[in-house]
Design an enzyme around this catalytic site. Structure first.
Site, PDB file in Angstrom:
ATOM      1  N   LYS A 158      -9.174   7.651   1.327  1.00  0.00           N
ATOM      2  CA  LYS A 158      -9.343   7.393   2.762  1.00  0.00           C
ATOM      3  C   LYS A 158     -10.771   6.939   3.024  1.00  0.00           C
ATOM      4  O   LYS A 158     -11.730   7.570   2.571  1.00  0.00           O
ATOM      5  CB  LYS A 158      -9.011   8.641   3.581  1.00  0.00           C
ATOM      6  CG  LYS A 158      -8.992   8.374   5.088  1.00  0.00           C
ATOM      7  CD  LYS A 158      -8.367   9.526   5.847  1.00  0.00           C
ATOM      8  CE  LYS A 158      -8.380   9.294   7.352  1.00  0.00           C
ATOM      9  NZ  LYS A 158      -7.631   8.068   7.748  1.00  0.00           N
ATOM     10  N   HIS A 171      -8.322  14.943   3.616  1.00  0.00           N
ATOM     11  CA  HIS A 171      -7.460  13.832   3.212  1.00  0.00           C
ATOM     12  C   HIS A 171      -7.759  13.450   1.762  1.00  0.00           C
ATOM     13  O   HIS A 171      -8.737  13.908   1.170  1.00  0.00           O
ATOM     14  CB  HIS A 171      -7.672  12.611   4.112  1.00  0.00           C
ATOM     15  CG  HIS A 171      -6.993  12.722   5.442  1.00  0.00           C
ATOM     16  ND1 HIS A 171      -7.565  13.363   6.507  1.00  0.00           N
ATOM     17  CD2 HIS A 171      -5.781  12.280   5.874  1.00  0.00           C
ATOM     18  CE1 HIS A 171      -6.742  13.313   7.547  1.00  0.00           C
ATOM     19  NE2 HIS A 171      -5.652  12.662   7.187  1.00  0.00           N
ATOM     20  N   GLY A 204       0.809  -1.209   0.000  1.00  0.00           N
ATOM     21  CA  GLY A 204       0.000   0.000   0.000  1.00  0.00           C
ATOM     22  C   GLY A 204       0.843   1.259   0.000  1.00  0.00           C
ATOM     23  O   GLY A 204       2.069   1.220   0.101  1.00  0.00           O
TER      24      GLY A 204
END
Length: 270
Positions: free
Chosen positions: A160, A156, A12
């Site tokens: 997210k 963000h 990731g």
């Protein structure tokens, strides 16, 4: 002796940054890297995933099969996976740096229970700057909190999956605790339609999700005629990755207990 670290979720965005941070740090080395079962990244070289070239460490899926290769796990994944990693750490005497957010109350209780048997650093944010901001918010709340409207705005990236961010919630908790409030009672997480007047004891949250924003948080202490803003903006995930590695070094000397970055950075003595 060199501290050996394992990265779960190695493929990731955060996992790759963690691999880079481990390789750049002194006194630690990458012992293992993991991805979820069935991932197409199983067998890939962890260094190549992180853009570092070949390291000779293949991404694996079975923690138990690799358990002799590491001392501490660093986990920035998702709650369901992290809870399994916590069980593994307890069963195999491994320590844990936990940066996963979005746990429900039962998940948080499981973390606390596990910390009775192993050492865990659990923080919503591993940035040194953010953790300094937590202390600044406590100071501001003592001076202005009872006389101002408090609002927390966070932004963000579009990927997210939880909102508000764990960092925003931690900010709210620091403020609420300082003021003797309960965030479950005083937190306001959405406003729409006819909401009525704002209550003075409210702690409001606003969330933005857009593009590639790494992480931005601003807290307002707004009174009539003036407003104090305390902000933190992250431009790179490396700030979180470097903080996690720093926490791992600190945790190496602990046997059991639940800690956060306030402990790691010794901020309680400020």
């Amino acid at each position: 002796m060199t501290l050996k670290l394992a990265i779960v979720g190695a493929g990731g965005r955060m996992g790759r940054q963690l691999i880079q941070a481990v390789q750049a740090a002194e006194g630690v080395e990458l012992g293992a890297a993991f991805e979820r079962k069935g991932s197409s990244l199983i067998g890939a070289d962890a260094g190549e995933l992180a853009g570092l070239g070949e390291l000779g460490i293949k991404v694996a899926e079975d923690l138990a099969a690799e358990k002799d290769k590491f001392d501490i796990i660093i986990d920035f994944t998702r709650p369901e996976g992290s809870l399994e990693h916590i069980k593994f750490c307890v069963a195999n005497n491994k320590k844990l740096i936990l940066g996963t957010t979005g746990f429900d109350d039962a998940g948080k209780q499981a973390i606390g229970k596990a910390a009775e048997k192993t050492a865990i650093v659990f923080a919503s944010n591993y940035s040194v700057g953010v953790n300094l901001v937590f202390k600044l918010l406590e100071k501001a709340a003592k001076v202005m909190g009872d006389y101002s409207d408090i609002e927390i705005i966070e932004a963000h990236h579009r990927h997210k999956v939880d909102a508000p961010s764990g960092t925003a919630l931690s900010m709210g908790e620091h403020i609420a605790k300082t003021l003797g409030r309960d965030l479950k009672v005083n937190g306001v997480f959405s406003r729409e339609g006819i909401t009525g007047e704002r209550k003075r004891t409210d702690i409001g949250f606003s969330t933005i999700r857009a593009a590639d924003v790494v992480g931005e948080h601003t807290v307002w202490f707004a009174d009539i005629g003036e407003r104090v803003e305390i902000s933190h903006k992250a431009s790179s995930r490396m700030t979180f990755a470097n903080g996690a590695v720093r926490a791992a070094k600190w945790l190496a000397n602990k046997q059991i207990g639940l800690f956060d970055m306030t402990d790691v950075l010794d901020l309680n003595n400020l």
